[in-house]
Design a protein around this motif. Structure first.
Motif, PDB file in Angstrom:
ATOM      1  N   GLN A   1      -5.950 -21.561-111.771  1.00 12.36           N
ATOM      2  CA  GLN A   1      -5.715 -20.371-112.281  1.00 12.36           C
ATOM      3  C   GLN A   1      -7.080 -19.955-112.299  1.00 12.36           C
ATOM      4  O   GLN A   1      -8.189 -19.991-112.318  1.00 12.36           O
ATOM      5  CB  GLN A   1      -6.139 -20.604-114.272  1.00 12.36           C
ATOM      6  CG  GLN A   1      -6.327 -20.021-115.322  1.00 12.36           C
ATOM      7  CD  GLN A   1      -4.633 -18.473-115.194  1.00 12.36           C
ATOM      8  OE1 GLN A   1      -3.898 -19.062-114.749  1.00 12.36           O
ATOM      9  NE2 GLN A   1      -5.211 -17.052-115.286  1.00 12.36           N
ATOM     10  N   MET A   2      -6.897 -18.456-112.501  1.00 11.77           N
ATOM     11  CA  MET A   2      -7.388 -17.161-111.892  1.00 11.77           C
ATOM     12  C   MET A   2      -8.013 -16.418-112.884  1.00 11.77           C
ATOM     13  O   MET A   2      -7.135 -15.229-113.319  1.00 11.77           O
ATOM     14  CB  MET A   2      -8.158 -16.543-110.155  1.00 11.77           C
ATOM     15  CG  MET A   2      -7.687 -17.519-109.402  1.00 11.77           C
ATOM     16  SD  MET A   2      -7.502 -16.723-107.601  1.00 11.77           S
ATOM     17  CE  MET A   2      -6.033 -15.884-107.600  1.00 11.77           C
ATOM     18  N   ASN A   3      -9.275 -15.784-113.471  1.00 12.50           N
ATOM     19  CA  ASN A   3      -9.178 -15.017-114.841  1.00 12.50           C
ATOM     20  C   ASN A   3     -10.736 -14.147-114.170  1.00 12.50           C
ATOM     21  O   ASN A   3     -11.143 -14.265-112.945  1.00 12.50           O
ATOM     22  CB  ASN A   3      -9.570 -15.642-116.039  1.00 12.50           C
ATOM     23  CG  ASN A   3      -8.586 -16.014-116.453  1.00 12.50           C
ATOM     24  OD1 ASN A   3      -7.205 -16.418-116.560  1.00 12.50           O
ATOM     25  ND2 ASN A   3      -9.032 -17.640-117.152  1.00 12.50           N
ATOM     26  N   SER A   4     -10.794 -12.762-114.853  1.00 17.06           N
ATOM     27  CA  SER A   4     -11.853 -12.135-114.957  1.00 17.06           C
ATOM     28  C   SER A   4     -12.316 -11.487-113.792  1.00 17.06           C
ATOM     29  O   SER A   4     -13.172 -11.803-112.537  1.00 17.06           O
ATOM     30  CB  SER A   4     -12.836 -12.523-115.477  1.00 17.06           C
ATOM     31  OG  SER A   4     -12.968 -12.925-116.302  1.00 17.06           O
ATOM     32  N   LEU A   5     -11.176 -11.868-112.457  1.00 17.51           N
ATOM     33  CA  LEU A   5     -11.302 -11.243-110.652  1.00 17.51           C
ATOM     34  C   LEU A   5     -11.452 -10.570-110.841  1.00 17.51           C
ATOM     35  O   LEU A   5     -12.201  -8.842-111.298  1.00 17.51           O
ATOM     36  CB  LEU A   5      -9.584 -11.215-110.822  1.00 17.51           C
ATOM     37  CG  LEU A   5      -9.109 -12.885-110.274  1.00 17.51           C
ATOM     38  CD1 LEU A   5      -7.368 -12.164-110.177  1.00 17.51           C
ATOM     39  CD2 LEU A   5      -9.413 -13.100-109.193  1.00 17.51           C
ATOM     40  N   LYS A   6     -12.495  -9.887-109.171  1.00 19.48           N
ATOM     41  CA  LYS A   6     -13.617  -9.324-109.627  1.00 19.48           C
ATOM     42  C   LYS A   6     -13.073  -9.096-108.049  1.00 19.48           C
ATOM     43  O   LYS A   6     -12.387  -9.373-107.092  1.00 19.48           O
ATOM     44  CB  LYS A   6     -15.184  -9.747-109.509  1.00 19.48           C
ATOM     45  CG  LYS A   6     -15.395 -10.143-110.439  1.00 19.48           C
ATOM     46  CD  LYS A   6     -17.036 -10.875-110.316  1.00 19.48           C
ATOM     47  CE  LYS A   6     -17.947 -11.158-111.543  1.00 19.48           C
ATOM     48  NZ  LYS A   6     -19.231 -11.626-111.148  1.00 19.48           N
ATOM     49  N   PRO A   7     -13.607  -6.956-107.630  1.00 19.55           N
ATOM     50  CA  PRO A   7     -13.168  -7.304-105.791  1.00 19.55           C
ATOM     51  C   PRO A   7     -13.777  -7.769-104.989  1.00 19.55           C
ATOM     52  O   PRO A   7     -13.159  -8.205-103.913  1.00 19.55           O
ATOM     53  CB  PRO A   7     -13.968  -5.648-105.518  1.00 19.55           C
ATOM     54  CG  PRO A   7     -13.767  -5.077-107.175  1.00 19.55           C
ATOM     55  CD  PRO A   7     -13.933  -6.260-107.814  1.00 19.55           C
ATOM     56  N   GLU A   8     -14.874  -9.085-105.182  1.00 16.12           N
ATOM     57  CA  GLU A   8     -14.906 -10.127-104.395  1.00 16.12           C
ATOM     58  C   GLU A   8     -14.144 -11.160-103.969  1.00 16.12           C
ATOM     59  O   GLU A   8     -14.608 -12.132-103.575  1.00 16.12           O
ATOM     60  CB  GLU A   8     -16.430  -9.709-104.770  1.00 16.12           C
ATOM     61  CG  GLU A   8     -16.961 -10.108-105.440  1.00 16.12           C
ATOM     62  CD  GLU A   8     -17.543  -9.159-106.642  1.00 16.12           C
ATOM     63  OE1 GLU A   8     -16.864  -8.379-106.646  1.00 16.12           O
ATOM     64  OE2 GLU A   8     -18.711  -9.597-107.183  1.00 16.12           O
ATOM     65  N   ASP A   9     -13.058 -11.392-105.043  1.00 17.21           N
ATOM     66  CA  ASP A   9     -12.213 -12.551-105.165  1.00 17.21           C
ATOM     67  C   ASP A   9     -11.401 -12.493-104.317  1.00 17.21           C
ATOM     68  O   ASP A   9     -10.380 -13.167-103.735  1.00 17.21           O
ATOM     69  CB  ASP A   9     -11.864 -12.553-106.075  1.00 17.21           C
ATOM     70  CG  ASP A   9     -12.706 -13.427-107.386  1.00 17.21           C
ATOM     71  OD1 ASP A   9     -12.248 -12.713-108.719  1.00 17.21           O
ATOM     72  OD2 ASP A   9     -13.622 -14.109-107.081  1.00 17.21           O
ATOM     73  N   THR A  10     -10.889 -10.599-103.529  1.00  8.69           N
ATOM     74  CA  THR A  10     -10.290 -10.599-102.353  1.00  8.69           C
ATOM     75  C   THR A  10     -10.286 -11.715-100.862  1.00  8.69           C
ATOM     76  O   THR A  10     -11.386 -11.617-100.537  1.00  8.69           O
ATOM     77  CB  THR A  10      -9.832  -9.043-101.837  1.00  8.69           C
ATOM     78  OG1 THR A  10      -9.801  -8.308-102.756  1.00  8.69           O
ATOM     79  CG2 THR A  10      -9.201  -8.579-101.578  1.00  8.69           C
ATOM     80  N   ALA A  11      -9.060 -12.383-100.941  1.00 12.70           N
ATOM     81  CA  ALA A  11      -9.679 -12.928 -99.775  1.00 12.70           C
ATOM     82  C   ALA A  11      -8.065 -13.765 -99.798  1.00 12.70           C
ATOM     83  O   ALA A  11      -7.176 -13.667-100.512  1.00 12.70           O
ATOM     84  CB  ALA A  11      -9.861 -14.344-100.315  1.00 12.70           C
ATOM     85  N   VAL A  12      -7.666 -14.013 -98.530  1.00 16.26           N
ATOM     86  CA  VAL A  12      -5.897 -15.210 -98.682  1.00 16.26           C
ATOM     87  C   VAL A  12      -6.784 -16.474 -98.688  1.00 16.26           C
ATOM     88  O   VAL A  12      -7.463 -17.272 -98.361  1.00 16.26           O
ATOM     89  CB  VAL A  12      -6.265 -15.698 -96.942  1.00 16.26           C
ATOM     90  CG1 VAL A  12      -4.651 -16.495 -96.622  1.00 16.26           C
ATOM     91  CG2 VAL A  12      -5.394 -13.509 -96.602  1.00 16.26           C
ATOM     92  N   TYR A  13      -5.537 -17.171 -99.697  1.00 11.51           N
ATOM     93  CA  TYR A  13      -6.272 -18.903 -99.935  1.00 11.51           C
ATOM     94  C   TYR A  13      -5.354 -19.429 -99.978  1.00 11.51           C
ATOM     95  O   TYR A  13      -4.658 -19.144 -99.938  1.00 11.51           O
ATOM     96  CB  TYR A  13      -5.760 -18.174-102.015  1.00 11.51           C
ATOM     97  CG  TYR A  13      -7.211 -17.682-102.386  1.00 11.51           C
ATOM     98  CD1 TYR A  13      -7.127 -16.063-102.873  1.00 11.51           C
ATOM     99  CD2 TYR A  13      -8.073 -18.204-104.144  1.00 11.51           C
ATOM    100  CE1 TYR A  13      -8.599 -15.411-102.948  1.00 11.51           C
ATOM    101  CE2 TYR A  13      -9.560 -17.342-104.429  1.00 11.51           C
ATOM    102  CZ  TYR A  13      -9.221 -16.210-104.006  1.00 11.51           C
ATOM    103  OH  TYR A  13     -10.429 -15.455-104.786  1.00 11.51           O
ATOM    104  N   TYR A  14      -6.082 -20.273 -99.725  1.00 14.15           N
ATOM    105  CA  TYR A  14      -5.720 -21.955 -99.280  1.00 14.15           C
ATOM    106  C   TYR A  14      -5.472 -22.369 -99.670  1.00 14.15           C
ATOM    107  O   TYR A  14      -6.682 -23.422-100.142  1.00 14.15           O
ATOM    108  CB  TYR A  14      -5.516 -21.681 -97.543  1.00 14.15           C
ATOM    109  CG  TYR A  14      -6.321 -20.561 -96.508  1.00 14.15           C
ATOM    110  CD1 TYR A  14      -7.157 -19.881 -96.119  1.00 14.15           C
ATOM    111  CD2 TYR A  14      -4.904 -20.863 -95.816  1.00 14.15           C
ATOM    112  CE1 TYR A  14      -7.005 -18.729 -95.487  1.00 14.15           C
ATOM    113  CE2 TYR A  14      -4.699 -20.003 -94.487  1.00 14.15           C
ATOM    114  CZ  TYR A  14      -5.577 -18.751 -94.401  1.00 14.15           C
ATOM    115  OH  TYR A  14      -5.486 -17.366 -93.450  1.00 14.15           O
TER     116      TYR A  14
END
Length: 115
Positions: free
Chosen positions: A80-93
């Motif tokens: 669960q990802m809250n308060s997302l920021k632009p730096e969270d942009t990624a491919v998640y594995y």
């Protein structure tokens, strides 16, 4: 063993997303599950993990915003990802480790945080 991820997508800063990862195949005992991510042009980095019978652990960059949970009986892990920021942009594995320490990886799911 196959891991199938879902839940990635596009979200504005401050928004939320929930990633899921379900494992199928012959996993006798799950020792740990977790998530990594690879931002554009960067190396893959650890995000969070949960070891069976232990407390979850998080990278400092996501602590307090992301929550990892898992269900060994379903061989599924969520992020669960809250308060997302632009730096969270990624491919998640996602990954799952079996009782022999063998690690299995998902195919990755794109998360884009942008206004």
């Amino acid at each position: 063993v196959q891991l199938v991820e879902s839940g990635g997508g596009y979200v504005q800063p401050g928004g939320s997303l929930r990633l899921s990862c379900a494992a199928s195949g012959s996993i006798f005992t799950i020792n740990a599950m977790g998530w990594y991510r690879q931002p554009p042009g960067k190396q893959r980095e650890w995000v969070a993990s949960i070891i069976t019978g232990d407390s979850p652990d998080y990278a400092d960059s996501v602590k307090g915003r992301f929550t990892i949970s898992g269900d060994n009986s379903k061989a599924t892990v969520w992020l669960q990802m809250n308060s997302l920021k632009p730096e969270d942009t990624a491919v998640y594995y996602c990954h799952t480790d079996d009782q022999d320490g063998i690690r299995y990886w998902g195919q990755g799911t794109q998360v884009t945080v942008s206004s």
